[in-house]
Scaffold this active site. Structure first.
Site, PDB file in Angstrom:
ATOM      1  N   ASP A   1       0.835  -1.192   0.000  1.00 24.97           N
ATOM      2  CA  ASP A   1       0.000   0.000   0.000  1.00 24.97           C
ATOM      3  C   ASP A   1       0.876   1.251   0.000  1.00 24.97           C
ATOM      4  O   ASP A   1       2.028   1.215   0.437  1.00 24.97           O
ATOM      5  CB  ASP A   1      -0.879   0.031   1.257  1.00 24.97           C
ATOM      6  CG  ASP A   1      -2.002  -1.004   1.183  1.00 24.97           C
ATOM      7  OD1 ASP A   1      -2.401  -1.368   0.057  1.00 24.97           O
ATOM      8  OD2 ASP A   1      -2.453  -1.447   2.251  1.00 24.97           O
TER       9      ASP A   1
ATOM     10  N   TYR B   1      -4.863  -9.227   2.789  1.00 25.11           N
ATOM     11  CA  TYR B   1      -4.944  -7.806   3.146  1.00 25.11           C
ATOM     12  C   TYR B   1      -4.791  -7.675   4.661  1.00 25.11           C
ATOM     13  O   TYR B   1      -5.687  -8.058   5.415  1.00 25.11           O
ATOM     14  CB  TYR B   1      -6.282  -7.219   2.705  1.00 25.11           C
ATOM     15  CG  TYR B   1      -6.430  -7.109   1.207  1.00 25.11           C
ATOM     16  CD1 TYR B   1      -5.851  -6.055   0.499  1.00 25.11           C
ATOM     17  CD2 TYR B   1      -7.152  -8.061   0.490  1.00 25.11           C
ATOM     18  CE1 TYR B   1      -5.998  -5.942  -0.877  1.00 25.11           C
ATOM     19  CE2 TYR B   1      -7.294  -7.957  -0.890  1.00 25.11           C
ATOM     20  CZ  TYR B   1      -6.719  -6.889  -1.562  1.00 25.11           C
ATOM     21  OH  TYR B   1      -6.868  -6.783  -2.925  1.00 25.11           O
TER      22      TYR B   1
ATOM     23  N   TYR C   1       4.902  -8.988   7.728  1.00 23.47           N
ATOM     24  CA  TYR C   1       4.506  -7.597   7.941  1.00 23.47           C
ATOM     25  C   TYR C   1       4.709  -7.213   9.394  1.00 23.47           C
ATOM     26  O   TYR C   1       4.545  -8.032  10.293  1.00 23.47           O
ATOM     27  CB  TYR C   1       3.010  -7.409   7.654  1.00 23.47           C
ATOM     28  CG  TYR C   1       2.634  -7.525   6.212  1.00 23.47           C
ATOM     29  CD1 TYR C   1       2.599  -6.408   5.388  1.00 23.47           C
ATOM     30  CD2 TYR C   1       2.267  -8.765   5.683  1.00 23.47           C
ATOM     31  CE1 TYR C   1       2.214  -6.509   4.058  1.00 23.47           C
ATOM     32  CE2 TYR C   1       1.881  -8.874   4.349  1.00 23.47           C
ATOM     33  CZ  TYR C   1       1.866  -7.746   3.550  1.00 23.47           C
ATOM     34  OH  TYR C   1       1.484  -7.845   2.237  1.00 23.47           O
TER      35      TYR C   1
END
Ligand SMILES: [Zn+2]
Length: 434
Positions: free
Chosen positions: A254, A394, A322
């Site tokens: 993103d 996501y 992440y």
């Protein structure tokens, strides 16, 4: 036995044909000789026949008329020399070949012109070709069928071959039919040269150290915003003199997520480069100096079109790690942290397309694997999480739950709203075989 000679005499009576264009009609009978050599041999044989006929019959009229045919339509110097011996004041001249319009007589000159036109570009392989007006090919086909010529080749093959061998020699480079850096095409009639420069590909990895940078060129509320592509391109285009770029990343993060760790692989395609033998180390240093603390590129290498496909596959088949900063509504206990960790490890996550991307992507249900999660309290209502998951999961929605479009989620497990405040990709592990 005299089929070739007789047919050639008939042809030359009717049309001006240079050595190549006459020889080409018999090309496949003996491909080891060039068409030009074949044509010249045939013309010399006709000349000998004509002289022999004259010596025997003493018919001066038909001798001179045959000689004029060999000079005008055959362009044969030997015939002209002899003719001048008999006809002192002659203004007879060879006519332009009806098929190639004199092109084969100027092959060396045209090859030099092409080399000159290529000079402003860097290339390590080339291809040369020609454009022939369909009228010419049609005329040649008509001649072939009318005179029963079965052994000829297409005029384009001959032009391509003759130019290629000359260019190869001048440039000291082999011809590359599959992936040439540059292609030159010459028009047989207008002699215009058209050059197509194929893309240059550079691959490497990028790190994004600052949030708010897109991956490819894009706009935000009508204004262009910084992107990895635009930043790299601003320097690469200076190095290469290319006209534009296309950026291919192994997946993307993103805009507001950083890309840390070893970085994300990418391939940059540079359109119409003038220079391709550039110093990649210097390019890397220049990008990293200009955009210090914002982005970084690593391990730049020359690549090929195949790498674009590879990089796309890599993006789909990766395991990603992440780091997320999560804000909660209310404080949670150590037991709840423990529970989160357990419930969000080695688990399938069902995810409908997030609401925030629904405007550009179809609504679909995905199932992705979450390999592991770990959580650390860094404030009363702040958690730092590390997730290891399949590419395409996501993570912001894994935290928020996205109105129960993602199940399970940090929100659903805790029974309160959790928001992902910051997100960084800290590692991408590519599944072997790509
Ligand atoms: Zn010709």
């Amino acid at each position: 036995m005299s089929h070739i000679i007789e047919t050639s005499i008939e042809l030359l009576k009717k049309f001006p044909l240079c050595n190549s264009c006459l020889g080409r009609q018999f090309s496949r009978l003996y491909p080891l000789l060039s068409n030009s050599e074949l044509g010249r041999i045939i013309k010399i044989l006709i000349l000998l026949e004509v002289i022999h006929e004259f010596k025997v019959s003493k018919k001066r009229g038909s001798f001179l008329s045959d000689m004029r045919m060999l000079i005008k339509n055959g362009g044969l110097q030997e015939a002209l020399l002899l003719y001048k011996h008999y006809v002192k004041k002659s203004s007879i001249r060879p006519e332009k070949c009806i098929l190639c319009k004199g092109f084969f007589g100027e092959l060396d000159k045209e090859a030099s012109r092409i080399v000159e036109a290529l000079k402003e570009y860097d290339f390590n392989s080339f291809l040369v070709g020609c454009h022939v007006n369909p009228r010419i090919e049609q005329l040649e086909d008509e001649i072939k069928s009318k005179y029963g010529l079965r052994w000829g080749e297409n005029i384009r093959f001959e032009v391509d071959r003759e130019l290629a061998s000359r260019l190869s020699q001048i440039l000291n480079l082999p011809l590359d039919r599959k992936r040439p850096d540059i292609v030159a095409v010459i028009d047989l009639e207008s002699r215009e040269i058209e050059i197509t420069v194929n893309s240059l590909f550079i691959k490497g990895r990028y790190r994004k150290l600052e949030r708010g940078i897109a991956q490819t060129r894009t706009t935000w509320r009508g204004e262009p915003i910084d992107s990895i592509e635009s930043m790299i391109a601003s320097i690469v285009l200076n190095f290469t003199g290319g006209s534009d770029t296309r950026f291919h990343g192994a997946g993307r993060e993103d805009i507001d997520a950083r890309m840390l760790g070893p970085g994300r692989p990418f391939v940059l395609e540079i359109l119409s480069p003038r220079r391709r033998n550039i110093d990649l180390k210097k390019l890397e240093r220049e990008i990293n100096r200009r955009y210090a603390r914002r982005i970084e590129v690593l391990n730049l290498q020359f690549a090929s079109k195949k790498d674009v496909q590879r990089i796309k596959l890599m993006g789909e088949r990766a395991k990603k790690t992440y780091r997320a900063l999560i804000e909660l509504e209310k404080e949670i206990s150590d037991e709840e942290i423990q529970m989160l960790q357990e419930k969000l490890s080695d688990v399938k996550i069902l995810q409908r397309t997030p609401l925030r991307v629904l405007h550009r992507r179809g609504d679909k249900l995905r199932q992705k694997h979450l390999y592991s999660s770990s959580f650390r309290r860094i404030g009363d209502t702040l958690l730092e999480a590390v997730f290891v998951c399949d590419a395409g999961l996501y993570v912001k929605e894994l935290v928020s739950g996205d109105n129960e479009r993602t199940i399970p989620s940090v929100s659903s497990i805790l029974g309160q709203n959790a928001i992902c405040k910051e997100l960084d990709v800290i590692n991408i592990e590519y599944i072997r075989g790509v």
